[in-house]
Design a protein around this motif. Structure first.
Motif, PDB file in Angstrom:
ATOM      1  N   ARG A  81       0.790  -1.356   0.078  1.00 53.73           N
ATOM      2  CA  ARG A  81       0.140   0.004   0.122  1.00 53.73           C
ATOM      3  C   ARG A  81       0.896   1.199   0.013  1.00 53.73           C
ATOM      4  NH1 ARG A  81      -3.370  -2.987   3.632  1.00 53.73           N
ATOM      5  NH2 ARG A  81      -2.291  -1.841   5.375  1.00 53.73           N
ATOM      6  N   ARG A  82       2.124   1.200   0.723  1.00 58.29           N
ATOM      7  CA  ARG A  82       2.980   2.313   0.673  1.00 58.29           C
ATOM      8  C   ARG A  82       3.305   2.512  -0.503  1.00 58.29           C
ATOM      9  NH1 ARG A  82       6.940   3.750   5.434  1.00 58.29           N
ATOM     10  NH2 ARG A  82       6.967   5.887   5.066  1.00 58.29           N
ATOM     11  N   TYR A  83       3.896   1.398  -1.258  1.00 63.86           N
ATOM     12  CA  TYR A  83       4.225   1.633  -2.621  1.00 63.86           C
ATOM     13  C   TYR A  83       3.326   2.183  -3.619  1.00 63.86           C
ATOM     14  CZ  TYR A  83       5.808   0.036  -7.369  1.00 63.86           C
ATOM     15  OH  TYR A  83       5.842   0.041  -8.554  1.00 63.86           O
ATOM     16  N   ILE A  84       2.044   1.859  -3.363  1.00 65.30           N
ATOM     17  CA  ILE A  84       1.076   2.219  -4.440  1.00 65.30           C
ATOM     18  C   ILE A  84       0.846   3.772  -4.086  1.00 65.30           C
ATOM     19  CG2 ILE A  84      -1.630   2.032  -4.785  1.00 65.30           C
ATOM     20  CD1 ILE A  84       0.051  -0.076  -6.264  1.00 65.30           C
ATOM     21  N   ASP A 139     -14.591  -0.887   6.522  1.00 62.56           N
ATOM     22  CA  ASP A 139     -13.286  -0.652   7.096  1.00 62.56           C
ATOM     23  C   ASP A 139     -12.977   0.749   7.097  1.00 62.56           C
ATOM     24  OD1 ASP A 139     -11.135  -1.001   8.677  1.00 62.56           O
ATOM     25  OD2 ASP A 139     -10.361  -2.120   6.821  1.00 62.56           O
ATOM     26  N   SER A 140     -13.581   1.590   7.871  1.00 66.82           N
ATOM     27  CA  SER A 140     -13.238   3.290   7.901  1.00 66.82           C
ATOM     28  C   SER A 140     -11.980   3.705   8.314  1.00 66.82           C
ATOM     29  CB  SER A 140     -14.342   3.835   8.298  1.00 66.82           C
ATOM     30  OG  SER A 140     -14.268   3.604   9.517  1.00 66.82           O
ATOM     31  N   LYS A 141     -11.459   2.788   9.099  1.00 63.98           N
ATOM     32  CA  LYS A 141     -10.144   3.151   9.763  1.00 63.98           C
ATOM     33  C   LYS A 141      -8.602   3.015   9.082  1.00 63.98           C
ATOM     34  CE  LYS A 141     -12.337   3.137  14.210  1.00 63.98           C
ATOM     35  NZ  LYS A 141     -12.146   2.845  15.591  1.00 63.98           N
ATOM     36  N   ALA A 142      -8.785   2.297   8.007  1.00 61.90           N
ATOM     37  CA  ALA A 142      -7.519   1.831   7.195  1.00 61.90           C
ATOM     38  C   ALA A 142      -6.650   3.020   6.795  1.00 61.90           C
ATOM     39  CB  ALA A 142      -7.803   0.919   5.935  1.00 61.90           C
ATOM     40  N   ARG A 143      -7.433   4.153   6.374  1.00 62.82           N
ATOM     41  CA  ARG A 143      -6.655   5.276   6.042  1.00 62.82           C
ATOM     42  C   ARG A 143      -5.917   5.799   7.172  1.00 62.82           C
ATOM     43  NH1 ARG A 143      -8.335   9.174   1.406  1.00 62.82           N
ATOM     44  NH2 ARG A 143     -10.051   7.723   1.323  1.00 62.82           N
ATOM     45  N   ASN A 184      -0.963   6.980  10.177  1.00 63.26           N
ATOM     46  CA  ASN A 184      -0.265   6.992  11.556  1.00 63.26           C
ATOM     47  C   ASN A 184       1.171   6.054  11.432  1.00 63.26           C
ATOM     48  OD1 ASN A 184      -1.945   8.732  12.857  1.00 63.26           O
ATOM     49  ND2 ASN A 184      -3.306   6.835  13.459  1.00 63.26           N
ATOM     50  N   PHE A 185       0.883   4.851  10.781  1.00 61.77           N
ATOM     51  CA  PHE A 185       2.178   4.059  10.673  1.00 61.77           C
ATOM     52  C   PHE A 185       3.174   4.525  10.049  1.00 61.77           C
ATOM     53  CE2 PHE A 185       4.447   0.303   8.911  1.00 61.77           C
ATOM     54  CZ  PHE A 185       4.910  -0.143   9.959  1.00 61.77           C
ATOM     55  N   TRP A 186       2.990   5.215   8.838  1.00 56.27           N
ATOM     56  CA  TRP A 186       3.997   5.687   7.788  1.00 56.27           C
ATOM     57  C   TRP A 186       4.383   6.800   8.412  1.00 56.27           C
ATOM     58  CZ3 TRP A 186      -0.045   5.183   3.373  1.00 56.27           C
ATOM     59  CH2 TRP A 186       0.000   4.030   2.795  1.00 56.27           C
ATOM     60  N   ARG A 187       3.724   7.855   9.194  1.00 58.74           N
ATOM     61  CA  ARG A 187       4.225   8.865   9.856  1.00 58.74           C
ATOM     62  C   ARG A 187       5.192   8.493  11.095  1.00 58.74           C
ATOM     63  NH1 ARG A 187      -0.409  10.981  12.132  1.00 58.74           N
ATOM     64  NH2 ARG A 187      -1.027  11.419  10.035  1.00 58.74           N
ATOM     65  N   SER A 188       4.761   7.395  11.998  1.00 59.55           N
ATOM     66  CA  SER A 188       5.900   7.077  12.964  1.00 59.55           C
ATOM     67  C   SER A 188       6.927   6.336  12.349  1.00 59.55           C
ATOM     68  CB  SER A 188       5.103   5.879  13.755  1.00 59.55           C
ATOM     69  OG  SER A 188       4.712   4.746  13.051  1.00 59.55           O
TER      70      SER A 188
END
Length: 90
Positions: A46-49, A69-73, A78-82
């Motif tokens: 997903r990060r690559y995309i 699944d509204s919390k995926a974004r 949050n994961f990419w920022r951290s």
């Protein structure tokens, strides 16, 4: 007994085209499902995309919000920022 007349060439063309279209549609469906499955299970993909095709990831998130699944974004952001903050510290 009635003499057999050959079918017009147009019907053979239509039948052949319908078979080809059906196979092509099945292949496209399998490819799109495979892409969706990989996006659904692999956060690095997903990060690559997101880096290369952000509009595709936006559609993925919109479909997820419609399905439920509204919390995926937010989870991905949050994961990419951290992880970006961890790389800056190192």
């Amino acid at each position: 007994m009635l003499p057999r007349t050959p079918k017009p060439a147009i019907w053979r063309f239509i039948k052949g085209s319908a078979k080809t279209l059906f196979v092509l549609e099945a292949v496209c469906f399998a490819a799109s499902y495979g892409l969706y499955y990989r996006m659904n299970t692999d956060q690095d993909f997903r990060r690559y995309i997101n880096e290369n095709y952000p509009y595709a990831l936006d559609y993925y998130y919109k479909i997820g919000e419609i399905v439920g699944d509204s919390k995926a974004r937010e989870t991905d952001a949050n994961f990419w920022r951290s992880s970006a903050e961890r790389f800056k510290k190192e």
